[in-house]
Design an enzyme around this catalytic site. Structure first.
Site, PDB file in Angstrom:
ATOM      1  N   GLN A   1       0.734  -1.281   0.018  1.00 52.91           N
ATOM      2  CA  GLN A   1       0.073   0.191  -0.105  1.00 52.91           C
ATOM      3  C   GLN A   1       0.974   1.233   0.098  1.00 52.91           C
ATOM      4  OE1 GLN A   1      -3.039   0.727  -0.360  1.00 52.91           O
ATOM      5  NE2 GLN A   1      -2.823   2.875   0.080  1.00 52.91           N
ATOM      6  N   GLU A   2       2.021   1.272   0.793  1.00 53.61           N
ATOM      7  CA  GLU A   2       2.877   2.372   0.973  1.00 53.61           C
ATOM      8  C   GLU A   2       3.799   2.613  -0.453  1.00 53.61           C
ATOM      9  OE1 GLU A   2       1.837   4.044   4.745  1.00 53.61           O
ATOM     10  OE2 GLU A   2       3.151   4.586   3.171  1.00 53.61           O
ATOM     11  N   SER A   3       4.220   1.672  -1.088  1.00 50.98           N
ATOM     12  CA  SER A   3       5.142   1.914  -2.181  1.00 50.98           C
ATOM     13  C   SER A   3       5.040   0.807  -3.368  1.00 50.98           C
ATOM     14  CB  SER A   3       6.735   1.693  -1.485  1.00 50.98           C
ATOM     15  OG  SER A   3       6.622   0.278  -1.162  1.00 50.98           O
TER      16      SER A   3
END
Length: 454
Positions: free
Chosen positions: A310-312
């Protein structure tokens, strides 16, 4: 004259007594199963072993129907035992006394009333055609003419398709005796068959596992889902109805439903399709470090992998216009706090990011439920610990439980509105993005859990 009248009175009294005795024994018999359940301290549920109803993951039972049944056992103050005899054997198992009730996302139909009594509906679903994502050839039921549809035998899907045939639609119906609907959906995704049918809940849940399917138009009006008990078991049926009334009023039903279906509603085909690919092309490089960091801090490594994606998107060189960098999108302040010298060093990034998430989780130790504590920590990772505490205060002011995820989920978006954030400590925040952030993580996490090769 009095003697015949007296005789009639005596007869009527005997009739009334007989009716009363019959009613008493009938009532006693109808309440007997509930009494036995409480006496034995255990209730047995008959269900399906699938992603929708019940499954085991790392020795932990899960599933929408399982969670409801577990809550019902708690409502009765007894333990829960699960049996999965197979769809075709559910009613026979119930009638033999192998289980006390059926909880298997079963639609309540008149035909099924001959086998069991049903509770009041707890959810409504609609039947949808399931096709491959590339197939847009059918836009109305009439488009099924000349096509082959595969469904499980003795289901409401079969009944509906036979009704369409009776209406003059010349479709070919292939019935599968022991093939679950989930497997037929998988066959559509793999182009092994062209069309199947599934109810909306099953379809939504399985689309995350098979992103190559398309949920087409509904072919039936809404149908009620209900639990089934043995014929005449009024005591257990009444208690089930009371239970559903209770959990719908106190929010338990919503929490259980949201756990399995809310994140599905935010489905993004392109994103999930990429995720399925990157599980094999990108994740293996980082998995050992993820497992090591997760184990050190007591996290499920697949949850950490879901957070990182989700972050990267598993890109160690990802960076945002806000200044966050690396796999876990660390801010400069967080990196300094956690001793990171290079945020693009994925080992440092993962180690520090997981440690920081554990630190946030620890700050919510006043929340007893581990899963809720994790969700609060994830929200803090996304928008900041202070904003989450602000949202908790808003929830408290509104008479909601500030330590429940459902409460936080409802009030986080309010942090965009001045009338709410004006009196908070940390002010404005895009709380709606934090909610969506967590829903996506839960979707990725659930996909990883279901992947047998991961």
């Amino acid at each position: 004259m009095r003697r015949p009248l007296r005789r009639v009175t005596v007869v009527l009294l005997w009739v009334a007594l007989a009716i009363g005795v019959a009613w008493f024994y009938d009532y006693r018999r109808s309440m007997q199963s509930l009494w036995k359940i409480r006496q034995h301290g255990k209730i047995v549920v008959l269900t399906e072993n699938n992603a929708n109803s019940y499954y085991i993951y790392k020795e932990t039972p899960m599933g929408f129907e399982y969670d409801l049944a577990k809550a019902f056992a708690g409502h009765l103050g007894v333990d829960l035992e699960v049996k999965t005899p197979g769809w075709d054997a559910l009613f026979a198992s119930l009638q033999r006394g192998d289980g006390d009730f059926i909880a298997a996302s079963m639609t309540h139909t008149r035909k099924r009333e001959q086998y069991a009594d049903f509770s009041e509906p707890y959810l409504s679903v609609r039947q949808h055609l399931i096709l491959h994502k590339s197939d847009h050839s059918i836009v109305t039921p009439a488009g099924l003419a000349g096509r082959t549809v595969h469904v499980r035998e003795d289901t409401t899907y079969q009944q509906r398709l036979e009704a369409l045939q009776a209406d003059g639609i010349d479709l070919q119906l292939v019935l599968h005796r022991n093939t679950p609907t989930e497997e037929l959906i998988e066959q559509v995704a793999k182009r092994q068959i062209d069309i199947t049918v599934a109810d909306s809940a099953i379809a939504l849940l399985n689309r995350r596992y098979y992103p190559d399917i398309r949920i087409a138009f509904p072919i039936e009006k809404e149908q009620p889902l209900a639990w089934a008990v043995r014929k005449g078991d009024r005591g257990l049926r009444t208690e089930i109805n009371r239970f559903f009334d209770e959990i719908k009023e106190n929010g338990t039903f919503t929490r259980i439903y949201n756990r399995y279906y809310t994140a599905v509603d935010t489905f993004d085909y392109v994103d999930v399709k990429k995720f399925h690919q990157r599980i094999y092309t990108r994740l293996p490089r980082f998995r050992p470090l993820i497992e090591k960091a997760a184990d050190r801090h007591g996290f499920d490594w697949q949850m950490i992998a879901a957070v990182i994606y989700q972050e990267s998107h598993f890109d160690p060189f990802a960076q945002s216009h806000t200044g966050v960098k690396g796999l876990m999108q660390l801010t400069r302040v967080t990196a300094e706090e956690m001793g990171v010298t290079d945020r693009f060093d994925f080992e440092q990034n993962i180690t520090a990011g997981v440690a920081y998430l554990a630190k946030l989780r620890h700050r919510f130790d006043d929340i007893e439920d581990p899963r809720t504590r994790l969700l609060f920590a994830l929200a803090s990772y996304n928008i900041g610990y202070g904003h989450v505490r602000d949202a908790q205060q808003i929830a408290k002011n509104m008479g909601m439980d500030p330590n429940r995820w459902q409460s936080l989920k409802e009030v986080l978006p309010l942090l965009r509105n001045r009338e709410y954030y004006a009196d908070t400590t940390y002010g404005y925040a895009r709380g709606n993005e934090a909610v969506r952030y967590i829903e996506r993580i839960l979707t990725y996490y659930d996909i990883l859990k279901q992947k047998k090769a991961v």
